[in-house]
Design a protein around this motif. Structure first.
Motif, PDB file in Angstrom:
ATOM      1  N   LEU A 168      30.302  21.859 -22.462  1.00 31.08           N
ATOM      2  CA  LEU A 168      29.651  22.818 -21.714  1.00 31.08           C
ATOM      3  C   LEU A 168      28.529  22.351 -20.901  1.00 31.08           C
ATOM      4  O   LEU A 168      28.453  22.934 -19.593  1.00 31.08           O
ATOM      5  CB  LEU A 168      29.069  23.764 -22.856  1.00 31.08           C
ATOM      6  N   GLU A 192      28.671  22.797 -16.622  1.00 30.90           N
ATOM      7  CA  GLU A 192      27.731  23.328 -15.812  1.00 30.90           C
ATOM      8  C   GLU A 192      26.976  22.243 -14.761  1.00 30.90           C
ATOM      9  O   GLU A 192      26.513  22.748 -13.670  1.00 30.90           O
ATOM     10  CB  GLU A 192      26.489  23.729 -16.906  1.00 30.90           C
ATOM     11  N   GLU A 199      30.985  28.480 -22.531  1.00 26.16           N
ATOM     12  CA  GLU A 199      29.713  28.820 -23.404  1.00 26.16           C
ATOM     13  C   GLU A 199      30.352  29.606 -24.554  1.00 26.16           C
ATOM     14  O   GLU A 199      30.174  29.471 -25.672  1.00 26.16           O
ATOM     15  CB  GLU A 199      28.938  29.993 -22.528  1.00 26.16           C
ATOM     16  N   VAL A 225      21.841  30.020 -25.870  1.00 30.16           N
ATOM     17  CA  VAL A 225      23.411  30.472 -25.917  1.00 30.16           C
ATOM     18  C   VAL A 225      23.315  31.686 -26.892  1.00 30.16           C
ATOM     19  O   VAL A 225      23.898  32.823 -26.393  1.00 30.16           O
ATOM     20  CB  VAL A 225      24.482  29.389 -26.487  1.00 30.16           C
TER      21      VAL A 225
END
Length: 392
Positions: A109, A113, A360, A390
């Motif tokens: 993740l 990103e 996510e 998250v």
């Protein structure tokens, strides 16, 4: 407009379903696939009508014409291959589970990103038209306050001791099997519908068939088999066939999930009921066009999938008139349509909200699975450690 060009890694059960769904879009083209050998790749490419075949996926990642790569490999390969796809600068759709544990999924993740690629995980059940409609109903307050969520995901393809598949081996499928393979879909779907995160779990797991007979020749997933013609070897099984999990949601709502891959007659029955302060709803994936709506003070209802009866927010998820039932392949197509429309329109996950599961969501799923395994081992409530950024 030039079509978005795609490469697919892995062509077992799920790879061809990705390819079929992509081809239904019109503005996306599968131009390459990769397999474990050049011979296998060329054979599958010829069967599926795909122009380029790679015996090594790393060679495919160097193809500058390819914009998006689908990772449809066995579980133990997901982390390494997803990482290489991102580092190659390609957008990525990964099969679930995203990785083998939450440490790996967190790394993926963060990396995705950092590199600004569009990333998706194939949690396709949230893409059923009736589920999209139900999500909008919950958001609009039609059920009132959500108090309880309960249901199951039941299959029977591992009922017999002669049923065997790579998913049974922890080194390939992971430490969890039934929960990671199908329970993860249930958790993602109910979290999507309710808009609430699962934050704590209490789990009971069991291996119903502790020793299985593995055929000495390969049997494809979900295929029929002639027992009399097979030779077998005994294999001890260390992953769960069954799980029951109590869950707590972030706002105090309660729930329970039962997962089984040894329930005779249940082929792919993901189902859940939501009990709100005003109404209840029940949905079953094997009858996806039906949504049961329960009331206390008036007659209950069965809402059949129909764009004229859906909320405005959900109408784009249904593509045919009422009575023309849409099912599992259509939900998968919706996943691909939402992902590739996002890519085509030049959107960014940093600024735009997607209508598909991202890394996510894949990371949250891994955190829930890790918590379930820990809870079963310690026989106590365990918090889902997904990080504040998250879970909020």
């Amino acid at each position: 407009m030039e079509k978005i060009k795609v490469g697919v890694i892995g062509t077992g059960f799920i790879g061809p379903t990705h390819i079929e769904a992509i081809r239904r879009l019109g503005f996306v083209e599968v131009v390459a696939l990769a397999e474990t050998s050049q011979e296998a790749a060329e054979k599958k490419a010829a069967e599926l009508g795909i122009p380029k075949a790679y015996g090594n996926y790393r060679e495919m990642l160097q193809d500058r014409d390819i914009h998006v790569v689908h990772n449809c490999t066995p579980n133990h390969l997901h982390f390494a291959i997803n990482k290489e796809i991102i580092l190659a600068g390609k957008h990525v759709i990964s099969e679930k589970p995203l990785a083998m544990n939450s440490e790996e999924s967190a790394e993926l993740l963060e990396l995705a990103e950092k590199h600004g690629v569009v990333h998706g995980v194939n949690f396709n059940y949230r893409q059923h038209a009736s589920v999209q409609n139900l999500h909008a109903m919950v958001v609009n307050g039609d059920l009132g306050k959500v108090n309880l969520v309960h249901g199951s995901y039941l299959q029977d393809w591992l009922l017999f001791e002669t049923d065997f598949n790579w998913r049974l081996a922890p080194e390939v499928g992971g430490k969890s099997r039934a929960v990671a393979d199908i329970g993860s879909h249930w958790c993602d779907t109910v979290q999507y519908v309710t808009g609430k995160r699962i934050v704590e779990v209490f789990a009971d797991l069991a291996t119903v068939v502790p020793v299985r007979k593995k055929a000495k020749n390969t049997i494809a997933t979900f295929s029929a088999q002639n027992i009399e013609e097979q030779e077998y070897e005994d294999v001890s099984i260390n992953t769960e066939d069954y799980a029951s999990v109590l869950v707590r949601f972030e706002d105090g709502a309660r729930g329970v999930l039962t997962v089984s891959q040894v329930s005779a007659g249940r082929k792919n029955r993901l189902s859940f009921e939501i009990n709100g302060s005003q109404s209840s709803v029940f949905w079953n994936q094997e009858e996806p066009e039906k949504l049961w709506i329960g009331h206390r003070d008036r007659a209950n209802e069965i809402l059949l999938a129909d764009p004229s009866l859906f909320t405005p927010e959900a109408r784009s998820a249904i593509h045919y008139p009422g009575g023309h039932n849409e099912g599992w392949p259509d939900a998968l197509k919706n996943m691909m349509l939402n992902f590739y429309s996002f890519v085509r329109d030049g959107k960014s996950l940093k600024t735009d909200k997607p209508n598909f599961a991202t890394f996510e969501d894949g990371h949250i799923s891994m955190c829930i699975t890790d918590a379930i395994l820990e809870s079963n081992q310690q026989q106590k409530w365990v918090k889902v450690q997904a990080g504040k950024e998250v879970l909020i």
